[in-house]
Structures are given as structure tokens and as C-alpha cells.
Write a protein that holds these residues in place. Sequence first.
Motif, short mmCIF file in Angstrom:
data_model
loop_
_atom_site.label_atom_id
_atom_site.label_comp_id
_atom_site.label_asym_id
_atom_site.label_seq_id
_atom_site.Cartn_x
_atom_site.Cartn_y
_atom_site.Cartn_z
N THR A 147 0.84 -1.20 0.00
CA THR A 147 0.00 0.00 0.00
C THR A 147 0.87 1.25 0.00
O THR A 147 0.58 2.23 -0.69
CB THR A 147 -0.94 0.01 1.22
N VAL A 148 1.97 1.21 0.77
CA VAL A 148 2.92 2.33 0.78
C VAL A 148 3.48 2.53 -0.62
O VAL A 148 3.54 3.66 -1.13
CB VAL A 148 4.06 2.09 1.80
N LEU A 149 3.90 1.44 -1.26
CA LEU A 149 4.48 1.54 -2.60
C LEU A 149 3.48 2.09 -3.61
O LEU A 149 3.84 2.91 -4.46
CB LEU A 149 5.02 0.18 -3.05
N GLU A 150 2.22 1.66 -3.51
CA GLU A 150 1.18 2.20 -4.40
C GLU A 150 1.08 3.71 -4.23
O GLU A 150 0.97 4.45 -5.20
CB GLU A 150 -0.17 1.55 -4.11
N LEU A 199 3.41 5.82 -3.04
CA LEU A 199 4.62 6.49 -3.53
C LEU A 199 4.63 6.56 -5.06
O LEU A 199 5.09 7.55 -5.63
CB LEU A 199 5.88 5.76 -3.04
N ASN A 200 4.11 5.54 -5.70
CA ASN A 200 4.11 5.50 -7.16
C ASN A 200 3.12 6.47 -7.80
O ASN A 200 3.15 6.67 -9.01
CB ASN A 200 3.87 4.07 -7.66
N LEU A 201 2.27 7.11 -7.00
CA LEU A 201 1.35 8.12 -7.52
C LEU A 201 2.04 9.48 -7.68
O LEU A 201 1.46 10.42 -8.22
CB LEU A 201 0.14 8.27 -6.60
N PHE A 202 3.26 9.57 -7.19
CA PHE A 202 4.01 10.83 -7.19
C PHE A 202 5.33 10.64 -7.93
O PHE A 202 5.76 9.52 -8.20
CB PHE A 202 4.29 11.28 -5.75
N SER A 203 5.99 11.74 -8.17
CA SER A 203 7.33 11.69 -8.76
C SER A 203 8.34 11.49 -7.61
O SER A 203 8.05 11.81 -6.46
CB SER A 203 7.60 13.01 -9.50
N LYS A 204 9.51 10.98 -7.94
CA LYS A 204 10.54 10.77 -6.92
C LYS A 204 11.01 12.10 -6.32
O LYS A 204 11.60 12.12 -5.26
CB LYS A 204 11.74 10.02 -7.51
#
Length: 142
Positions: A74-77, A79-84
Motif C-alpha cells: 500500500t505504501v508503494l502504491e 509512492l508511485n502516484l508521485f514523482s521521486k
Amino acid sequence: PAQVNPGTKSPTPAQVTSGTQAPTPAQVKPAAPNPIDLALNGKVSEAAGLWKRELSKNRNRLTIQLEIACQDSTVLEALNLFSKKDPLYVVPLKFQGKSCYRVLYGIYDNEGNAKSKLSGMPAEFTQQPSPPKVIPISKVLQ
């Protein structure tokens, strides 16, 4: 006369070593791990510890809590909605007896600055039963 092998060439100046040597591994200081890279490589817990340390320098400021996530996936999902390059933070949280994480966005000096960012958050967060909210960083560090 000695025969010259046409396949061999004289070394170019770049190939000739000068008196300086490359630093040995012991002399090179390893770069501090980047929390976002750690998290995206599955080391969410390790990344969360680094982010918590970073946030502790801003304990009197505010952040936006996007969600509470109790699974690394869920955390990875999130984070992947944003840019690094986005100012994301994930910190450990005990929630209903479970080890979870707060997924946070930004560090703000005042509530007005933080609230102005709420409308720009992805729908995956704003349409949840518990939408993003502004909270003190000091609360995150407890």
C-alpha cells in the motif's frame, strides 16, 4: 627488421597513468541512502526510519497526512502516484496494535500553506473515507 603488428596502437595520453591514483574504496565515503529509493526497492521499514529522522528536524512545522498504510504494498502504491522529486515521507506508526506507516506529503510553516496543497492531491487519497489532512509533525514523531 622487427615486424610491427598492425593491430597494436600506441597508448593515447588518456591511457597513460600519471602519478595520481584513484581513491581506494576505504577512502570513498558511501552516499547516504535515499529513502525513496530504499522504499521503492522494498525496504520500506528502513526508509521510514530515515524519513522519521529527517522529519525530526522539523518538529514544529506541519505536514499533510495522505493515508495510514499497514502493508508495504500500500505504501508503494502511494509512492508511485508521485514523482521521486515530490516531498514524500513515510514514518512508522502503531495503529490498532499493528505496525503501520503514515504516508505524508510536504513540510509547511503554516496551516494556510499546507491546506493550499490539499486540492492538488491525487483522487486516490481525496476520495477515501479519511481524506488527506494537515497535522503537526510533532504528532507524527510520537
